[in-house]
Design an enzyme around this catalytic site. Structure first.
Site, PDB file in Angstrom:
ATOM      1  N   LYS A 252       0.844  -1.196   0.000  1.00  0.00           N
ATOM      2  CA  LYS A 252       0.000   0.000   0.000  1.00  0.00           C
ATOM      3  C   LYS A 252       0.878   1.244   0.000  1.00  0.00           C
ATOM      4  CE  LYS A 252      -4.610   0.654   1.764  1.00  0.00           C
ATOM      5  NZ  LYS A 252      -5.285   0.662   0.489  1.00  0.00           N
ATOM      6  N   GLU A 288      -7.586  -5.501 -10.426  1.00  0.00           N
ATOM      7  CA  GLU A 288      -8.405  -4.904  -9.370  1.00  0.00           C
ATOM      8  C   GLU A 288      -8.940  -3.565  -9.844  1.00  0.00           C
ATOM      9  OE1 GLU A 288      -4.905  -4.564  -6.413  1.00  0.00           O
ATOM     10  OE2 GLU A 288      -6.080  -2.774  -6.010  1.00  0.00           O
TER      11      GLU A 288
END
Ligand code: COI
Length: 383
Positions: A252, A288
């Site tokens: 992330k 995604e």
């Protein structure tokens, strides 16, 4: 301040003979009703990078805060916009890699040297998790250990020291408690928690920063997408890719989000809610969405793209997999082609910000495929 951990309601295995598998149409409703009660904690000793996420157990962290005393706020107007709250948490470390002296300070700007590594070279990570108000007024954190572990994994990749799991959890807990008046009433939204780890030390050449800062701030939020839980419309992207093999798509890091805004803006200008990314090598396999993972249901089998290194290992993704398996569903993590996705019975997205969002259409090469989400479930669930 009391901290309780309690086991989730049930974790029966598929083989436990609990009866028939729910119908696909009811699938999301089953998943939601389970996920609302299940959070996890993992051991604090991280193991190998990719296997850490397989060690989930179903636990809930609950904070008993006494009767809720809330700020005067129009909770019905909550969206996913920044609402300044009262306090944030700061903790720093130098090149010794040891974080110390964490403290709560009034929420506001932080001072950074213009040569800070995070500003120049993107040496930074973010996390996202939620605190939910229960009906009895206490506050629940959803699987905070998982965020702590994921931050450690990302920190290793970016050559950053990270707070220990215990430090991370303490920081999150203190920040939530200091802002408890901002945790929305039961059923009206939740408190989004944003931990950050940044290379705050000044450096000119490309190298790890000499100092790091860990920040936690919070913000009350409602639905992520502007139309709430209405089914979202995805535009498949073939020109831009979110991540490449060997890159940082599976952590992330802050740059992963800067790189998606251009395609996202293009999709929004065309009336879509968000972008669906394909793999960067073949432009064929589903990866995604800008800020969430994706699932499909076909013939009662739930599938989600395999974590090949370019996809974020979402905590909600992992939770949905576990809960679905516990409910007796067959769940597959595998390569999924865009053609397969277009032929699905149901598609939905998962993420801390989006929670579970139904997908109502996917546009690929100019053709819009309409999907039938489970309206019954999605119109009745609260975040
Ligand atoms: C989250 O789901 O918490 C995320 O970090 C996505 C965010 C970039 C909106």
């Amino acid at each position: 301040m009391e901290l309780r951990t309690c086991a989730a309601r049930s974790s029966a295995s598929p083989s436990s003979g609990r009866g028939a598998v729910p119908s696909p149409r009811l699938l999301s409703r089953h998943i939601w009703s389970r996920s609302a009660h299940c959070t996890a904690s993992t051991p604090s000793n991280p193991v190998a990078r990719r296997s850490r996420f397989s060690t989930l157990s179903l636990m809930t962290t609950a904070y008993n805060t006494g009767p809720p005393d809330l700020v005067d706020f129009n909770w019905d107007a909550l969206g996913f916009q920044l609402v300044p709250t009262d306090f944030m948490y700061l903790m720093s470390c130098s090149s010794d890699g040891v974080f110390t002296n964490g403290k709560l300070v009034p929420y506001g700007p932080i001072e950074l040297n213009p040569a800070a590594a995070v500003l120049n070279y993107g040496q930074g990570l973010l996390e996202g998790l939620r605190a939910h108000r229960k009906e009895d007024g206490s506050i629940l954190l959803f699987r905070p250990h998982e965020n702590a572990l994921r931050m450690k994994i990302g920190a290793e990749r970016l050559c950053m020291p990270a707070p220990s799991v215990e430090q991370f959890l303490e920081a999150v807990k203190l920040t939530v408690m200091a802002n408890k008046h901002w945790v929305p009433p039961f059923g009206k939204g939740s408190l989004y928690i944003r931990p950050q780890l940044i290379g705050s030390g000044a450096i000119l050449g490309v190298a790890p920063a000499p100092q790091y800062t860990f920040v936690v701030f919070v913000c009350p939020v409602g639905h992520y997408f502007k139309d709430g839980l209405s089914p979202i419309s995805l535009l498949t992207e073939e020109e831009y890719h979110r991540a490449a093999p060997g890159g940082t798509g599976d952590i992330k890091t802050i740059g992963n989000y800067a790189s998606v805004v251009s395609a996202q803006r293009r999709a929004k200008e065309k009336g879509h809610s968000d972008v669906l990314y394909l793999d960067p090598v073949h432009n064929k396999f589903v990866e995604e969405v800008s800020s969430c993972n994706i699932f499909m249901v076909k013939d009662n089998v739930i599938s989600t793209p395999l974590l090949t290194g370019t996809i974020l290992p979402g905590i909600t993704r992992r939770s949905v997999i576990e809960i679905s398996q516990n409910l007796g569903f067959q769940v597959e993590e595998r390569l999924i082609t865009i053609d397969e996705l277009l032929g699905a019975d149901e598609v939905f997205c998962t993420g801390t910000a989006v929670v579970l969002s139904p997908v109502g259409s996917i546009t690929y090469r100019g053709r819009r495929k309409v999907l039938q989400p489970n309206y019954l479930f999605f119109s009745s669930c609260a975040i």
